[in-house]
Design a protein around this motif. Structure first.
Motif, mmCIF file in Angstrom:
data_model
loop_
_atom_site.group_PDB
_atom_site.id
_atom_site.type_symbol
_atom_site.label_atom_id
_atom_site.label_comp_id
_atom_site.label_asym_id
_atom_site.label_seq_id
_atom_site.Cartn_x
_atom_site.Cartn_y
_atom_site.Cartn_z
ATOM 1 N N HIS A 42 0.806 -1.219 0.000
ATOM 2 C CA HIS A 42 0.000 0.000 0.000
ATOM 3 C C HIS A 42 0.840 1.270 0.000
ATOM 4 C CE1 HIS A 42 -3.243 -2.665 2.051
ATOM 5 N NE2 HIS A 42 -3.265 -2.783 0.732
ATOM 6 N N LEU A 49 -4.386 3.031 -3.547
ATOM 7 C CA LEU A 49 -5.501 2.099 -3.633
ATOM 8 C C LEU A 49 -5.062 0.844 -4.376
ATOM 9 C CD1 LEU A 49 -8.435 4.500 -4.643
ATOM 10 C CD2 LEU A 49 -7.751 3.780 -2.349
ATOM 11 N N ASN A 50 -5.641 -0.276 -4.037
ATOM 12 C CA ASN A 50 -5.380 -1.491 -4.797
ATOM 13 C C ASN A 50 -5.925 -1.361 -6.212
ATOM 14 O OD1 ASN A 50 -4.289 -2.511 -2.465
ATOM 15 N ND2 ASN A 50 -5.792 -4.154 -2.203
ATOM 16 N N VAL A 105 -9.844 -0.920 -7.306
ATOM 17 C CA VAL A 105 -10.684 -0.429 -6.209
ATOM 18 C C VAL A 105 -11.144 0.982 -6.535
ATOM 19 C CG1 VAL A 105 -10.729 0.202 -3.764
ATOM 20 C CG2 VAL A 105 -9.575 -1.883 -4.501
ATOM 21 N N THR A 149 -12.865 6.278 -2.723
ATOM 22 C CA THR A 149 -13.344 5.989 -1.374
ATOM 23 C C THR A 149 -14.788 6.428 -1.154
ATOM 24 O OG1 THR A 149 -12.288 8.039 -0.628
ATOM 25 C CG2 THR A 149 -11.072 5.995 -0.320
ATOM 26 N N THR A 156 -16.601 3.335 -2.263
ATOM 27 C CA THR A 156 -16.402 2.095 -1.511
ATOM 28 C C THR A 156 -16.739 2.239 -0.026
ATOM 29 O OG1 THR A 156 -14.062 2.635 -1.162
ATOM 30 C CG2 THR A 156 -14.620 1.304 -3.105
ATOM 31 N N SER A 175 -7.353 1.091 0.982
ATOM 32 C CA SER A 175 -6.776 0.477 -0.222
ATOM 33 C C SER A 175 -7.670 -0.620 -0.786
ATOM 34 C CB SER A 175 -5.391 -0.095 0.094
ATOM 35 O OG SER A 175 -4.482 0.922 0.436
ATOM 36 N N GLU A 176 -8.330 -1.363 0.103
ATOM 37 C CA GLU A 176 -9.181 -2.472 -0.345
ATOM 38 C C GLU A 176 -10.643 -2.074 -0.489
ATOM 39 O OE1 GLU A 176 -8.598 -5.720 2.334
ATOM 40 O OE2 GLU A 176 -6.438 -5.891 1.917
ATOM 41 N N GLY A 177 -11.005 -0.894 0.000
ATOM 42 C CA GLY A 177 -12.407 -0.478 -0.053
ATOM 43 C C GLY A 177 -13.283 -1.344 0.833
ATOM 44 N N ASP A 178 -12.821 -1.637 2.043
ATOM 45 C CA ASP A 178 -13.498 -2.576 2.944
ATOM 46 C C ASP A 178 -14.565 -1.843 3.762
ATOM 47 O OD1 ASP A 178 -14.269 -4.471 4.808
ATOM 48 O OD2 ASP A 178 -12.227 -5.193 5.173
#
Length: 679
Positions: free
Chosen positions: A357, A460-461, A464, A467, A470, A594-597
């Motif tokens: 990241h 960001l990955n 993805v 933000t 996500t 980064s993963e948008g979790d």
């Protein structure tokens, strides 16, 4: 992205339009400021607000051409002032104009409690750019009756009726921005970014269908528009010349054209030209082109922020609030702090985030300390103390960003405060002495690291989305907390001493950690009514950061909850271990981004950042009763007076200061009233 408040400063206290030569022609009394005079920072205090002044160091050292540039840019900013009022709430302008007419024409008894309550309510409305509190987002509650307001309206021949009158006193539109979990945030937010009957689902569906020409450079869909539903069809109303807010935007363009004519260099002039094109067209590709040009325009004494930028007021994070800040470079302080941007790659490489990241090549990060010359819109009267732009992740990665600390704003805060509240909430004399000796430097470095390194860090990955897509309603608080964590992680680092920024890195780091935990777990609660949840993005992030590290460090007693003489304190026992915890949380927040979790950010914010310990809150409010200083501060702006010769050419520009908050607000309403009708 902006940093709203210093960690300790905020709680230790917690432009003339056209050519007017005579002060008597203005509602506002002003006094010319001379460098030899002792500057009075305090204007007045009411409700939970303290109004301050700031001065403009170095003004006399600017050339007349540079002063003209500042003057034109401030005029451009103020010309769009009413846009912010309408964005905040659909009835704001109608209500403001009616209340101001009463205020300026009422000839009845002004000695009673009702009139005093009316004055305070109007000042609160002015300060918040509308009828909702500038920070809590709750609707302001008048301490006078609807019957009394009706009497005032009748006696001054003022019209305010229907929903615009009723909403002042009823329960409708009670929250400007509602970030609650599991609700229709758009439908339950009063902010005027969305038309009636538009829902979360409508917004998400509408923008899910939007595709950027280049997926690697996603456009900022929704940034400069209102989303409405007409005959069941969702559509945008674009802010542009000839579009929504067009009459005010045309005034902005007029002054930006004049500013372009006195630009300091070609890069600055080119950026201003693209900004003008953006205002004319509302085209989002032009907005990105402008941001690239503006980011690259780093030379010169003058810079500015102008347009629809920050998305904190949108519950879903799409739409930008109008704001402007006009800035004069503080060359001495900028040179001293330049070391941070010069070493941005070091901080990225040595961050606690996962290697995947980290940015392999941090580019284009610039940092300056500036002195504000004028603000408007979402930046005034309540101002940030640090800003990092542009907000688009791809521009940050490919081109870079500009970070600024507002030096004279910070100075005004520092010179208008006292230490009484601090003494009440520090655990012991050692903590107090650390704050007194190192707190201001710790605050400055926190702001710099937050803006320069924090917001510019991480990637960001692949694949993805942005933000706002996500992480949705948690995007703003996650980003602010992530930037805070970057700052906290490096504030307790010997690298700062190696770079010559501090003389005692451990002492400065300890002061920074003490202030953050003291604020996040206790002191910021003075801003909430007992029983309220935390809703503002920055307050949420300070709480979830502090509460998370407190809980995770319990087993090792990293932060100890202490009761002494019946009062609660949070005492840091292990600063080294606390830094490790800040690093752990930084790694997790960057992973989430980064993963948008979404599930993880929801659990983090709702679990640690929303609910308040009611016993501690009640105690904090009781302990705070002894202090008269208001928990919120904001500013009147200096007034730039352009003096012209017989040919109409500006021959000089002098800086004056407003004597009263009401005077400046009334002058602004009179001179920058470019939205007489908004539908």
């Amino acid at each position: 992205m902006k940093l709203r408040f210093l960690l300790s400063v905020a709680f230790m206290a917690t432009l003339l339009f056209g050519c007017v030569d005579s002060k008597s022609e203005k509602t506002m009394e002003t006094s010319e400021v001379k460098s030899s005079e002792t500057f009075n920072y305090n204007v007045e205090q009411f409700a939970d607000i303290k109004v301050l002044r700031y001065h403009i160091p170095g003004w006399e050292g600017l050339s007349l051409k540079e002063q003209k540039l500042v003057y034109y840019l401030t005029q451009a900013g103020l010309s769009g002032r009413d846009i912010m009022w309408d964005q905040n709430y659909r009835h704001n302008l109608t209500i403001r104009k009616a209340l101001e007419h009463v205020y300026t024409t009422y000839n009845g008894d002004k000695s009673g409690d009702d009139w005093k309550a009316f004055e305070v309510y109007l000042k609160r409305v002015w300060f918040s750019n509308g009828i909702h509190h500038h920070y809590s987002n709750d609707k302001l509650t008048p301490e006078f009756s609807s019957d009394y307001l009706k009497q005032l309206l009748a006696s001054t021949n003022t019209t305010l009726e229907g929903e615009a009158f009723d909403v002042i006193f009823n329960e409708a539109d009670s929250k400007k921005v509602n970030q609650g979990k599991g609700i229709d945030n758009v439908g339950l937010s009063a902010v005027n970014f969305y038309g009636p009957n538009v829902t979360n689902a409508d917004v998400e569906s509408f923008y899910a269908s939007k595709k950027s020409p280049n997926p690697e450079k996603p456009l900022s869909f929704g940034l400069n528009s209102q989303l409405v539903k007409e005959n069941g069809v969702v559509k945008e109303r674009i802010y542009k010349s000839g579009g929504l807010y067009g009459s005010a935007i045309d005034e902005i363009i007029k002054w930006l054209e004049l500013a372009k004519g006195v630009a300091e260099n070609d890069a600055q002039g080119n950026a201003l030209g693209i900004l003008i094109d953006y205002y004319k067209t509302g085209d989002l590709q032009t907005w990105d082109d402008y941001n690239v040009a503006w980011t690259n325009a780093t030379e010169g004494n003058i810079d500015y922020i102008n347009s629809f930028i920050e998305v904190y007021n949108d519950p879903l994070g799409y739409r930008g609030s109008y704001e402007t800040i006009v800035q004069i470079n503080d060359f001495d302080m900028s040179q001293k702090m330049k070391v941070l941007s010069d070493n941005a790659q070091y901080f990225e490489d040595n961050s606690s985030i996962m290697d995947a990241h980290k940015k392999a090549n941090v580019v284009g990060v610039t940092y300056k300390v500036v002195n504000v010359a004028g603000e408007a819109g979402d930046a005034s009267p309540s101002t940030p103390i640090g800003v990092n732009l542009p907000n688009a992740n791809w521009i940050r990665a490919a081109v870079g960003s500009k970070s600024v600390s507002l030096g004279n704003i910070t100075q005004a805060y520092n010179n208008s405060t006292s230490s009484g509240r601090l003494k009440e909430f520090v655990h012991d004399e050692e903590e107090y002495e650390l704050e007194e000796k190192h707190g201001q430097l710790a605050d400055k470095l926190h702001t710099a690291l937050h803006e320069v390194i924090g917001h510019a860090s991480g990637v960001l990955n692949p694949g993805v989305g942005e933000t706002k897509e996500t992480l949705k309603n948690y995007a703003s608080t996650l980003e602010e907390g992530r930037a805070d964590l970057v700052a906290l992680y490096f504030l307790y680092d010997s690298k700062l001493q190696e770079l010559g920024l501090v003389d005692d890195w451990k002492a400065v780091g300890k002061a920074a950690f003490d202030g953050y935990i003291r604020n996040g777990l206790m002191m910021q609660l003075i801003r909430l009514n007992l029983g309220d949840d935390v809703e503002e993005a920055h307050m949420r992030n300070r709480q979830w950061v502090s509460a998370w590290v407190y809980e995770k460090g319990k087993a090792d007693n990293v932060i100890e909850k202490v009761t002494k003489d019946g009062k609660t304190y949070f005492n840091i026992n292990d600063y080294e271990n606390l830094r490790v915890l800040f690093g752990d949380l930084l790694r997790e927040t960057q992973r989430i981004k980064s993963e948008g979790d979404y599930a993880a950010v929801e659990a983090l914010v709702e679990g640690y950042g929303v609910k308040v310990d009611q016993a501690i809150h009640a105690e904090v409010l009781e302990r705070n009763k002894q202090f008269t200083s208001a928990p919120y501060s904001g500013f009147v702006n200096p007034v730039l007076v352009a003096e012209k010769n017989e040919a109409g050419e500006i021959k000089s520009i002098k800086v004056t200061q407003p004597e009263t908050f009401a005077g400046q607000m009334l002058d602004y309403s009179k001179d920058y009233n470019f939205l007489p009708e908004v539908n």
